[in-house]
Motif scaffolding. Structure first.
Motif, PDB file in Angstrom:
ATOM      1  N   VAL A 292       0.824  -1.203   0.000  1.00 51.45           N
ATOM      2  CA  VAL A 292       0.000   0.000   0.000  1.00 51.45           C
ATOM      3  C   VAL A 292       0.860   1.257   0.000  1.00 51.45           C
ATOM      4  O   VAL A 292       0.544   2.237  -0.686  1.00 51.45           O
ATOM      5  CB  VAL A 292      -0.957  -0.009   1.204  1.00 51.45           C
ATOM      6  N   ASP A 293       1.980   1.247   0.738  1.00 57.20           N
ATOM      7  CA  ASP A 293       2.849   2.426   0.762  1.00 57.20           C
ATOM      8  C   ASP A 293       3.426   2.714  -0.623  1.00 57.20           C
ATOM      9  O   ASP A 293       3.553   3.878  -1.019  1.00 57.20           O
ATOM     10  CB  ASP A 293       3.995   2.236   1.765  1.00 57.20           C
ATOM     11  N   ALA A 294       3.783   1.658  -1.375  1.00 57.45           N
ATOM     12  CA  ALA A 294       4.317   1.850  -2.727  1.00 57.45           C
ATOM     13  C   ALA A 294       3.231   2.358  -3.662  1.00 57.45           C
ATOM     14  O   ALA A 294       3.490   3.210  -4.524  1.00 57.45           O
ATOM     15  CB  ALA A 294       4.897   0.534  -3.245  1.00 57.45           C
ATOM     16  N   VAL A 295       2.004   1.849  -3.518  1.00 53.88           N
ATOM     17  CA  VAL A 295       0.886   2.355  -4.317  1.00 53.88           C
ATOM     18  C   VAL A 295       0.676   3.834  -4.031  1.00 53.88           C
ATOM     19  O   VAL A 295       0.463   4.642  -4.945  1.00 53.88           O
ATOM     20  CB  VAL A 295      -0.402   1.556  -4.005  1.00 53.88           C
ATOM     21  N   ALA A 296       0.750   4.207  -2.771  1.00 52.78           N
ATOM     22  CA  ALA A 296       0.560   5.608  -2.390  1.00 52.78           C
ATOM     23  C   ALA A 296       1.604   6.503  -3.051  1.00 52.78           C
ATOM     24  O   ALA A 296       1.275   7.587  -3.557  1.00 52.78           O
ATOM     25  CB  ALA A 296       0.627   5.752  -0.871  1.00 52.78           C
ATOM     26  N   GLY A 302       2.007  10.111  -1.486  1.00 49.88           N
ATOM     27  CA  GLY A 302       3.150  10.237  -0.600  1.00 49.88           C
ATOM     28  C   GLY A 302       3.258   9.132   0.419  1.00 49.88           C
ATOM     29  O   GLY A 302       4.246   8.406   0.450  1.00 49.88           O
ATOM     30  N   THR A 303       2.267   8.976   1.258  1.00 45.92           N
ATOM     31  CA  THR A 303       2.314   7.971   2.321  1.00 45.92           C
ATOM     32  C   THR A 303       1.067   7.095   2.294  1.00 45.92           C
ATOM     33  O   THR A 303       0.009   7.496   1.797  1.00 45.92           O
ATOM     34  CB  THR A 303       2.402   8.637   3.705  1.00 45.92           C
ATOM     35  N   GLY A 304       1.211   5.914   2.882  1.00 44.52           N
ATOM     36  CA  GLY A 304       0.063   5.026   2.974  1.00 44.52           C
ATOM     37  C   GLY A 304      -1.040   5.609   3.833  1.00 44.52           C
ATOM     38  O   GLY A 304      -2.227   5.402   3.568  1.00 44.52           O
ATOM     39  N   ALA A 305      -0.649   6.366   4.859  1.00 44.74           N
ATOM     40  CA  ALA A 305      -1.661   6.987   5.724  1.00 44.74           C
ATOM     41  C   ALA A 305      -2.513   7.976   4.944  1.00 44.74           C
ATOM     42  O   ALA A 305      -3.741   8.036   5.120  1.00 44.74           O
ATOM     43  CB  ALA A 305      -0.975   7.680   6.900  1.00 44.74           C
ATOM     44  N   SER A 306      -1.869   8.769   4.063  1.00 39.22           N
ATOM     45  CA  SER A 306      -2.618   9.722   3.250  1.00 39.22           C
ATOM     46  C   SER A 306      -3.556   8.994   2.290  1.00 39.22           C
ATOM     47  O   SER A 306      -4.714   9.395   2.112  1.00 39.22           O
ATOM     48  CB  SER A 306      -1.653  10.613   2.470  1.00 39.22           C
ATOM     49  N   ARG A 308      -4.889   6.016   2.677  1.00 41.15           N
ATOM     50  CA  ARG A 308      -5.990   5.429   3.439  1.00 41.15           C
ATOM     51  C   ARG A 308      -7.034   6.479   3.791  1.00 41.15           C
ATOM     52  O   ARG A 308      -8.242   6.224   3.740  1.00 41.15           O
ATOM     53  CB  ARG A 308      -5.446   4.777   4.709  1.00 41.15           C
ATOM     54  N   GLN A 309      -6.569   7.669   4.153  1.00 40.21           N
ATOM     55  CA  GLN A 309      -7.498   8.738   4.503  1.00 40.21           C
ATOM     56  C   GLN A 309      -8.367   9.127   3.317  1.00 40.21           C
ATOM     57  O   GLN A 309      -9.591   9.246   3.434  1.00 40.21           O
ATOM     58  CB  GLN A 309      -6.713   9.953   4.996  1.00 40.21           C
ATOM     59  N   HIS A 310      -7.750   9.310   2.144  1.00 38.44           N
ATOM     60  CA  HIS A 310      -8.510   9.699   0.959  1.00 38.44           C
ATOM     61  C   HIS A 310      -9.406   8.565   0.482  1.00 38.44           C
ATOM     62  O   HIS A 310     -10.521   8.816  -0.004  1.00 38.44           O
ATOM     63  CB  HIS A 310      -7.555  10.131  -0.152  1.00 38.44           C
ATOM     64  N   PHE A 311      -8.950   7.320   0.597  1.00 32.62           N
ATOM     65  CA  PHE A 311      -9.771   6.182   0.190  1.00 32.62           C
ATOM     66  C   PHE A 311     -11.016   6.091   1.065  1.00 32.62           C
ATOM     67  O   PHE A 311     -12.122   5.864   0.556  1.00 32.62           O
ATOM     68  CB  PHE A 311      -8.949   4.895   0.296  1.00 32.62           C
ATOM     69  N   ALA A 312     -10.820   6.247   2.360  1.00 31.82           N
ATOM     70  CA  ALA A 312     -11.963   6.157   3.270  1.00 31.82           C
ATOM     71  C   ALA A 312     -12.968   7.253   2.989  1.00 31.82           C
ATOM     72  O   ALA A 312     -14.186   7.025   3.019  1.00 31.82           O
ATOM     73  CB  ALA A 312     -11.476   6.233   4.717  1.00 31.82           C
ATOM     74  N   ARG A 313     -12.478   8.459   2.678  1.00 32.48           N
ATOM     75  CA  ARG A 313     -13.375   9.579   2.427  1.00 32.48           C
ATOM     76  C   ARG A 313     -14.110   9.415   1.108  1.00 32.48           C
ATOM     77  O   ARG A 313     -15.304   9.701   1.007  1.00 32.48           O
ATOM     78  CB  ARG A 313     -12.584  10.883   2.440  1.00 32.48           C
ATOM     79  N   ALA A 314     -13.413   8.957   0.058  1.00 33.51           N
ATOM     80  CA  ALA A 314     -14.007   8.889  -1.281  1.00 33.51           C
ATOM     81  C   ALA A 314     -14.796   7.602  -1.509  1.00 33.51           C
ATOM     82  O   ALA A 314     -15.844   7.621  -2.162  1.00 33.51           O
ATOM     83  CB  ALA A 314     -12.919   9.027  -2.348  1.00 33.51           C
ATOM     84  N   LEU A 315     -14.302   6.465  -0.985  1.00 27.40           N
ATOM     85  CA  LEU A 315     -14.901   5.167  -1.306  1.00 27.40           C
ATOM     86  C   LEU A 315     -15.515   4.460  -0.109  1.00 27.40           C
ATOM     87  O   LEU A 315     -16.231   3.477  -0.262  1.00 27.40           O
ATOM     88  CB  LEU A 315     -13.854   4.252  -1.952  1.00 27.40           C
ATOM     89  N   GLY A 316     -15.185   4.931   1.084  1.00 32.16           N
ATOM     90  CA  GLY A 316     -15.762   4.311   2.266  1.00 32.16           C
ATOM     91  C   GLY A 316     -15.107   3.008   2.676  1.00 32.16           C
ATOM     92  O   GLY A 316     -15.634   2.300   3.548  1.00 32.16           O
TER      93      GLY A 316
END
Length: 343
Positions: A292-296, A302-306, A308-316
């Motif tokens: 996931v970090d490499a995908v990010a 930039g980071t896996g945390a970022s 995850r945050q955008h994925f949760a907001r956009a896709l749930g």
């Protein structure tokens, strides 16, 4: 002791899409639904959707062209369907609603089924009460009439399609293609939807909404002023991209660039970049086994945390959950091939 033959398992039932046509149906909308869902294939090459055309009464149904279509199915198909699509009808949506029995027919749709409209088919959904309190859209030319007729609907005439729970609406004819691809993407992931788009030679995701097609009181010069900047951005999504960088590639000021960008895409540069990065991340999660970090990093988050945050907001969902559902990378394929068959 004689060996017992393994029990036969029935193949899974295909997702049933029912297209409810009415007098004056638009052939392009009907054909698009059949074409797009009809070419979707699973890993084994099997069709994933079964599309059936139905009408209030089976038989000959006139279109808005110089030919009719022969509809083999009646409204009983609606009770079996997983998705129901209602294309537009000029004969009924443009003031002839008194003869439209569609609202009554839609009452037989299963509560858990999806219901979608194309173009002014939204009028039929609204008359059935399916859009009360929901976000919806329709063709921009019919937006004012729709608002007057259905003030209880949250109309958004500047978008290509809407999703509100199990109910979907789309704008003019071609926006039905965008909606169908969205439904396929929701069911089977971006890679499958992109493959369908390539097969039918349409863009997998169009920028902006129908606001870009509405007649302006004072037409501005036409032309794609920000296309080069967008192409450059797509080639550098893994890098930090500032508004000044994009404006420089369009050879204009940031203020002018922002105005032109919104006019051409219907989005701000920042919203467009986020959209493209999410699409890149989804594609990488589906097609590769990268961490996931490499995908990010490759998608520009930039980071896996970022990410995850955008994925949760956009896709749930989290990136890991998305990959578990739609992943088609080498590891996922090997696990699928190696999985034991159920006797």
């Amino acid at each position: 002791m004689p060996s017992r033959a393994p029990a036969r398992t029935s193949p899974p039932r295909r997702h049933l899409v029912a297209v409810l046509v009415r007098d004056g149906v638009m052939p392009l909308e009907l054909g698009a639904v059949h074409q797009l869902f009809g070419v979707v294939r699973g890993a084994d090459g099997e069709r994933l959707y079964d599309v059936r055309t139905c009408a209030a009464v089976p038989g000959r149904v006139p279109t808005d062209a110089d030919f009719s279509i022969d509809v083999p199915h009646g409204p009983d198909v609606l009770a079996l369907a997983d998705t129901v699509v209602v294309p537009a009808s000029h004969a009924l949506d443009d003031g002839g609603e008194d003869g439209d029995v569609t609202p009554d027919l839609l009452a037989s749709v299963r509560p858990d089924a999806r219901v979608a409209s194309i173009c002014t088919g939204a009028f039929a959904l609204a008359r059935a009460g399916l859009l009360d309190g929901r976000r919806a859209t329709t063709h921009w030319l019919s937006a004012d009439r729709f608002r007057r007729a259905f003030p209880q609907v949250d109309l958004h005439p500047d978008v290509l399609f809407t999703e509100d729970g199990r109910v979907f609406t789309s704008a003019g004819e071609a926006a039905g293609i965008d909606l169908c691809l969205h439904l396929i993407r929701s069911d089977h992931g971006a890679a499958v939807a992109n493959d369908v788009a390539r097969r039918t030679v349409v863009p997998p995701f169009r920028d902006g909404g129908q606001a870009q097609y509405v007649d302006a009181p004072v037409p501005e010069p036409t032309g794609d002023h920000t296309g080069a900047a967008r192409a450059w951005a797509l080639a550098h999504l893994d890098e930090p991209l500032a508004l000044d960088d994009l404006a420089r590639h369009a050879a204009t000021s940031t203020r002018t660039f922002t105005r032109r960008f919104r006019k051409e895409t219907g989005l701000s540069p920042g919203a467009w970049l986020l959209q493209q990065r999410l699409l890149r991340a989804r594609d990488l999660l589906e097609r590769s086994d990268l961490p996931v970090d490499a995908v990010a990093r490759r998608a520009g988050f930039g980071t896996g945390a970022s990410l995850r945050q955008h994925f949760a907001r956009a896709l749930g969902v989290s990136p890991a959950a998305y990959r578990a559902t739609f992943g088609r990378g080498p590891r996922h394929q090997n696990m699928t091939e190696a999985a034991p068959r159920v006797p």
